[in-house]
Structures are given as C-alpha cells and as structure tokens.
Motif scaffolding. Structure first.
Motif, PDB file in Angstrom:
ATOM      1  N   VAL B  81      37.639 -23.858  55.386  1.00 23.30           N
ATOM      2  CA  VAL B  81      38.106 -23.769  56.324  1.00 23.30           C
ATOM      3  C   VAL B  81      38.266 -25.225  56.520  1.00 23.30           C
ATOM      4  O   VAL B  81      37.159 -26.073  56.002  1.00 23.30           O
ATOM      5  CB  VAL B  81      37.758 -22.826  57.062  1.00 23.30           C
ATOM      6  CG1 VAL B  81      37.256 -21.128  56.748  1.00 23.30           C
ATOM      7  CG2 VAL B  81      36.472 -23.469  57.283  1.00 23.30           C
ATOM      8  N   LYS B 107      33.202 -18.418  65.085  1.00 26.28           N
ATOM      9  CA  LYS B 107      34.337 -18.510  64.845  1.00 26.28           C
ATOM     10  C   LYS B 107      34.757 -17.798  66.201  1.00 26.28           C
ATOM     11  O   LYS B 107      34.090 -16.483  65.695  1.00 26.28           O
ATOM     12  CB  LYS B 107      34.547 -17.145  63.438  1.00 26.28           C
ATOM     13  CG  LYS B 107      35.796 -16.850  63.297  1.00 26.28           C
ATOM     14  CD  LYS B 107      36.268 -15.872  62.084  1.00 26.28           C
ATOM     15  CE  LYS B 107      37.289 -15.989  61.768  1.00 26.28           C
ATOM     16  NZ  LYS B 107      38.468 -14.685  60.491  1.00 26.28           N
ATOM     17  N   LYS B 110      40.687 -17.289  66.632  1.00 26.31           N
ATOM     18  CA  LYS B 110      41.078 -17.440  65.038  1.00 26.31           C
ATOM     19  C   LYS B 110      40.069 -18.771  63.999  1.00 26.31           C
ATOM     20  O   LYS B 110      40.387 -18.324  62.402  1.00 26.31           O
ATOM     21  CB  LYS B 110      43.039 -16.925  64.496  1.00 26.31           C
ATOM     22  CG  LYS B 110      43.484 -15.663  64.477  1.00 26.31           C
ATOM     23  CD  LYS B 110      44.909 -15.962  65.130  1.00 26.31           C
ATOM     24  CE  LYS B 110      45.582 -14.770  64.435  1.00 26.31           C
ATOM     25  NZ  LYS B 110      46.621 -14.951  65.201  1.00 26.31           N
ATOM     26  N   TRP B 112      37.767 -21.653  62.965  1.00 29.22           N
ATOM     27  CA  TRP B 112      36.662 -21.738  63.132  1.00 29.22           C
ATOM     28  C   TRP B 112      35.946 -22.936  63.810  1.00 29.22           C
ATOM     29  O   TRP B 112      37.158 -24.011  64.059  1.00 29.22           O
ATOM     30  CB  TRP B 112      36.233 -22.200  61.153  1.00 29.22           C
ATOM     31  CG  TRP B 112      36.088 -20.445  60.763  1.00 29.22           C
ATOM     32  CD1 TRP B 112      37.600 -20.774  60.010  1.00 29.22           C
ATOM     33  CD2 TRP B 112      34.784 -19.728  60.147  1.00 29.22           C
ATOM     34  NE1 TRP B 112      37.147 -19.407  59.355  1.00 29.22           N
ATOM     35  CE2 TRP B 112      35.383 -18.836  59.876  1.00 29.22           C
ATOM     36  CE3 TRP B 112      33.768 -19.919  60.762  1.00 29.22           C
ATOM     37  CZ2 TRP B 112      35.012 -17.737  59.643  1.00 29.22           C
ATOM     38  CZ3 TRP B 112      33.105 -18.366  60.199  1.00 29.22           C
ATOM     39  CH2 TRP B 112      33.531 -18.030  59.987  1.00 29.22           C
TER      40      TRP B 112
END
Lengths: 258, 371
Positions: B81, B107, B110, B112
């Motif tokens: 991510v 998180k 949506k 991170w």
C-alpha cells in the motif's frame, strides 16, 4: 503562603537541624540545580546549540551534586572525574539509540496538554529527548560515584598498605552494595514518573502490543534503562580512576623523597 | 587463573551480545504475533516541501513523502500500500519514514496510514544489555536484583490493575499498600529475611515516608493548596490529588531505602564494635552518614522528576510564553514532589537513629533479663 514556599521553609529547617551547616549546603545545592536547569532551558529556547548546553549544564549539575556531599578533596576530585566520564559514555549509548527508537517529543496521549500550542518550533525534539534522557541519569551517577569513592577512601585510610588486587576485590564488594541500593532509587523514581501514564494506558484499554510499542512508554523505559546503565558503569569507572589517582599520588610522593 | 577469569568475563559479554542480536532479529520478524497490521517501508520518495512560519518566529520546513509499505501480517499479508506521510523538522509528533522501517498501519475508510512505529525492536535489546550487565558485574547479587526489579514491576502493574477493579476508589490507599509490600520484598531480596538490618530499615522507611507524606498533606491543608495546580498534571483520568500523592510516595521510596540501608548498616557495625554505645555516639555517626548523602539523593530525585518535563517546557517557551507561566504549567508540581521527597530523605536520619536506639535498648534489656 504558597505550598512551595512553606515546604521549602520546612525542608530548610529540617536540613539545618539534622545536618547542621552541611545540611544548609544540601538545601542550597538543590536550588542551584534548579537554577542551572532553568538557565539550560532558557538557553536552549534561545536556540543555543543544545549539545553544548547539555554538556556544560550537565557538568555543572554533576559538580553541584558531588559537592553537596561535602567530602574531602580526594573524594570530590575522583567522583567528579568518574561521573563526568560515565556521562560521556552514556551519551555515546544514548545518541544512536534515541535516533533509532524515534521516541522523542509527544504522542496522541499528550493531545490534551498540547491544545493551543504550535508544535512546529525551531528546535528538533530528537535532540530535546536526548537532553531529557541524559539529565535524568546524572543525579544517580554522581550519587553512586561519591558513595563508592567515600567507601574506598575510608578503606584505604584504615589499611594504607593494602595491595591493588585486594583493594579492587574489597571495593567491588562495597560497590555492589551501593549499586544495589542505587538501582532501587532509580527504579522507584521512574515508576513514579510513569504512574499516571500507566493508569491512562489501563483506562484506554491498550493491548500489551500497543503498550510496548507506544512512544511514551518507550521513552520512559529507555530513560530508566540509561539511568540503570549509568549507575552500573559508575562502579568500574570510579574504581579505575581511584587506582590511577593513587598511582599518581605515589609517584608524586616518591619523587618528592628523592 | 587470571586469564581464565578474563576469558570467562568475555564469554559472558558475548552471550549478552548474542541474546541482544537474537532479540533484534526475532522482533524484526514477529509481525505475525500481532493482530494490528504491520508493514515494512519499501520505498520513500520526497514529494514536496514548504516552509511554515508562526507568530513567535518559529520557521520550520514541512516535508511530504510518498511511502510504499509492504504488509507483513493479517489477511492482507504481502500486499503493498502507499500513502503520503507529512512531517516537519521539529519532529514533535510527526516523523519521517525511512526504507526498512517497520510500522503499525491503520485503515481509515479506504486509505491506509501510519499509526505507530514498531519500537519494541529497539528497547528490548537495550533491556537485555542492561539486565545482562547487571548480572555479569554483580554476580549472584545481580540475579537477585533483576528478580527484585521484575517483582516490583509486577507489583506495580498489579496495583494499577487493582485501581480499575476497585473502580478507582482510592488509588492512594492502593499505593500505600504497594509501598509497604514493595519495600519489604526489596529489602528482603537485598539483605535477607532473617537479618535485624532488614527489619530496622523497613521500620525506618515506613516512619520517614509516613512523616513526609503527613507533612505534605498538612501543608496542603494549611495553605489551601495555594499555588498547586493538580489539574495541570499530564495523563490524568481520575481525581488528580490522590494520583499526585501516589506518585510522590512511590518516587521517594527507593531513595529512602537507599539512605536508610547505608546509614543503619554503618550504625550496626559501630554497635558491634562498641556494644555499650550510647545515644550520643549513634546521633553523631548517623548524622554524619546522613549529611553526606541527603543532598545528593535529593538532587537525584529532582533530576528524575524534572528532566522529563524539559521538552514540554521548551515548547511553551518557544510558543511565546514567559518563564513564570511555563514554570507553573510544567514544573511546579515536580518541584513540590521534589520538596516532599527531600523532606522524607532528611527525616530518614532521625527515624533511623530512633529505631536503632530503641532496638538496641530492647536487646540490652532482654540480655539483662536472661542473665
């Protein structure tokens, strides 16, 4: 009358009654330490180099603490050199560790205290973390060093012809007792500092994993460990300096005889 | 034999270093032990910088960096991510990320984001180093010391836990209980259960800390807590005054034990050499030992209590506050704590002499009765 003033007066009277003139010395040394810290904080906030402020201020704090014992010249000299060396050794350990552990400054647990304050100031909190961590250890180092030097000095006065080997052995036994009690002074001092944070962690129901990785926990833990390390290092360093000092004294006197 | 001893010493140091390294490696690879998401930073790219200025003359550069993180645990393991991390040069609460850093991730909806650093990697090896050195340099006494450290920490955690079980009824009473049990166990560990020294020191510790706390409370009452701002304490979730008293009590305990042990051990050795010793000699020697130590001990506690507040005090000063306000907000409670502790440290001298004298008289009377 404010609480602080009244407590100061009570402390002054008690120190005078229990300790006599030397007791007043102890009282004054506490306030000199306070003044040194105030000056250090002001200098750092005026953007003087924090490391120089730390080294000079730290040396002053060590000197005040060692002098407050009111020991003889030999004890004072040896304890000062030894505690100064331990301070430098600790700084060498603290510098990389604080850099790696990134436990400086504040965390979200502080948010209430930080309300309305601008956090983007000109001073690096990493450096401030090092200043705080090192300063917290200095009292314990100076105290242990004076106690060890006094003990070894008394031993030497009783048995002036003791061999170096025996002196090391006996002072190790003596030093272990001093270190043993000094470790407790440090532990309980830091537990007290950590108490309100521990209650907060409990209240917020942090998991074990969250606690051992929390910034504020890590910084408290590291401060405690540095202080313990400082106290431990004090024993061999003080005995070493003591032996060197003796050796020099002997040279000196034999030189005079010739 | 000497070289053997030295080899032995280096072997022990080597063991400690190996343990440190092992713990470091294990903690780098134990993400699966955690339920929260942990990731390792795989790449960092500086995106933009800008200079921030406030009305107090602080000028800082703010950086934005784009970081890619590979997840190491949970069902997302192996996924990469990326997010933007912002930090400034003061690093008060924000942090730059570097390649290979391990971090906790959170998180939100949506995206991170960085939640926390994995810091156990760094302090646990240091803990092993310090405990190892303690055991190596102090031998059997060192092992006992480590054990007593562990027991005290467990007792401390237990007391905090009891505070919640009892619905925060009164934390001060719980810590009074803690103090008695902790000092008893610590002294027994250092000096043994059957020795007269242990129990004399314990009596002294209880007497002088009680007296110091009572003096503190009395002063609070007489002055109507003038100049005290308990509400300024950090991390307060319940009544602040009992909390402050608990902190003061726990803080002074170690120092008083330290001093009482030194002083009473000296008095006992004096008593052994001169069994017919009078109160006058005890007073002179006790005072002499006390004088040497109480300044240094007060300074020790002072620095431990105050040093922690330095970053916050400097933040106040750099935010355009004057010294007086900074002092009141950050340092005044620490000073009161130091003064009460110092009073306890001084009172240890008369308390110790008193108990040595009483027990001396009592023993003499018992011996006379036997004859």
């Amino acid at each position: 009358m404010s609480v602080l003033l009244m407590l100061s007066i009570i402390l002054f009277v008690l120190m005078l009654v229990v300790g006599g003139v030397k007791g007043i010395g102890a009282f004054i040394s506490l306030w000199i330490s306070f003044a040194i810290l105030v000056v250090m904080m002001l200098l750092i906030s005026f953007q003087f180099n924090p490391f120089w402020v730390l080294l000079i201020g730290g040396s002053c704090l060590l000197t005040v603490t060692v002098l407050s014992a009111g020991a003889d010249e030999r004890t004072t000299t040896i304890a000062l050199i030894a505690s100064f060396l331990v301070m430098i050794m600790l700084l060498i350990v603290i510098l990389p560790t604080e850099h790696l552990a990134i436990a400086q400054g504040f965390a979200e647990e502080n948010s209430e205290d930080l309300e309305g304050l601008s956090l983007a100031i000109n001073i690096d909190f990493g450096t401030l973390g090092i200043v705080a961590a090192l300063l917290a250890t200095l009292g314990a180092i100076a105290e242990a060093s004076v106690a060890i030097t006094t003990g070894v000095g008394e031993l030497l006065n009783e048995r002036p012809n003791i061999s170096n080997r025996d002196l090391i052995d006996v002072s190790q036994v003596l030093g272990k007792q001093i270190i043993g009690t000094a470790v407790n002074t440090v532990l309980f001092g830091f537990l007290a500092d950590f108490l309100s944070l521990a209650v907060l962690f409990g209240k917020l129901q942090y998991t074990f994993g969250e606690i051992i990785n929390a910034k504020l926990f890590t910084s408290s833990m590291l401060s405690l460990l540095y202080a313990l390390l400082g106290v431990l290092l004090t024993l061999p360093v003080t005995i070493g300096i003591f032996l060197l000092y003796q050796k020099r004294q002997k040279h000196h006197t034999s030189g005079e005889k010739l | 034999m000497n070289t053997k001893k030295i080899n032995h010493f280096f072997l022990k140091i080597l063991v400690v270093l190996v343990l440190m390294l092992t713990s470091f490696v294990v903690l780098r690879h134990n993400a699966s032990w955690y339920q929260d998401s942990i990731g390792e930073v795989t790449s960092v790219k500086q995106v933009s910088t800008k200079t921030l200025q406030d009305q107090y003359g602080n000028k800082v550069t703010q950086h934005h960096q784009k970081v890619s993180v590979k997840l190491l645990n949970t069902q997302n393991k192996g996924k990469t991510v990326s997010f933007i991390n912002s930090y400034d040069d003061a690093k008060a609460i924000t942090q730059p990320l570097n390649k290979h850093d391990q971090i906790f991730l959170a998180k939100s909806s949506k995206a991170w984001g960085l939640k926390n650093f994995k810091r156990d990697i760094f302090w646990i090896p240091i803990l092993i180093l310090v405990m190892g050195l303690l055991i190596i340099s102090m031998g059997k006494a060192g092992s006992f010391m480590v054990l007593s450290l562990i027991i005290n920490v467990i007792l401390f955690i237990g007391t905090i836990y009891l505070n919640f079980v009892t619905k925060e009824a009164n934390i001060f009473w719980l810590f009074i209980l803690f103090s008695i049990i902790a000092s008893m166990l610590t002294l027994i560990f250092v000096m043994g259960i059957k020795r007269r020294l242990t129990w004399t020191v314990l009596l002294t510790v209880v007497t002088s800390t009680t007296a110091a706390m009572l003096i503190g409370l009395l002063v609070f009452n007489i002055t109507n807590e003038k100049g005290l701002h308990f509400e300024l304490m950090s991390f307060i979730t319940q009544l602040p005054q009992p909390m402050f008293l608990s902190m003061t009590l726990v803080g002074v305990l170690g120092a008083v034990m330290d001093e009482a042990t030194d002083m009473i051990a000296t008095l006992f050795s004096l008593e052994r050499e001169h069994p017919e010793i009078g109160i006058k000699e005890l007073l002179i020697t006790g005072r002499h030992v006390g004088q040497e130590i109480f300044g240094a001990l007060s300074n020790t506690l002072f620095l431990i209590f105050i040093a922690e507040q330095i970053p916050m005090a400097i933040l106040y000063l750099r935010n355009g506050n004057n010294w007086g306000f900074t002092y009141t907000m950050n340092l005044s409670l620490g000073m009161v704590q130091t003064l009460i502790s110092a009073i306890g440290i001084v009172l240890t001298v008369p308390a110790g002499i008193f108990w040595v004298w009483i027990l001396h008289k009592w023993r003499q009377r018992k011996m006379e009765a036997n004859i």
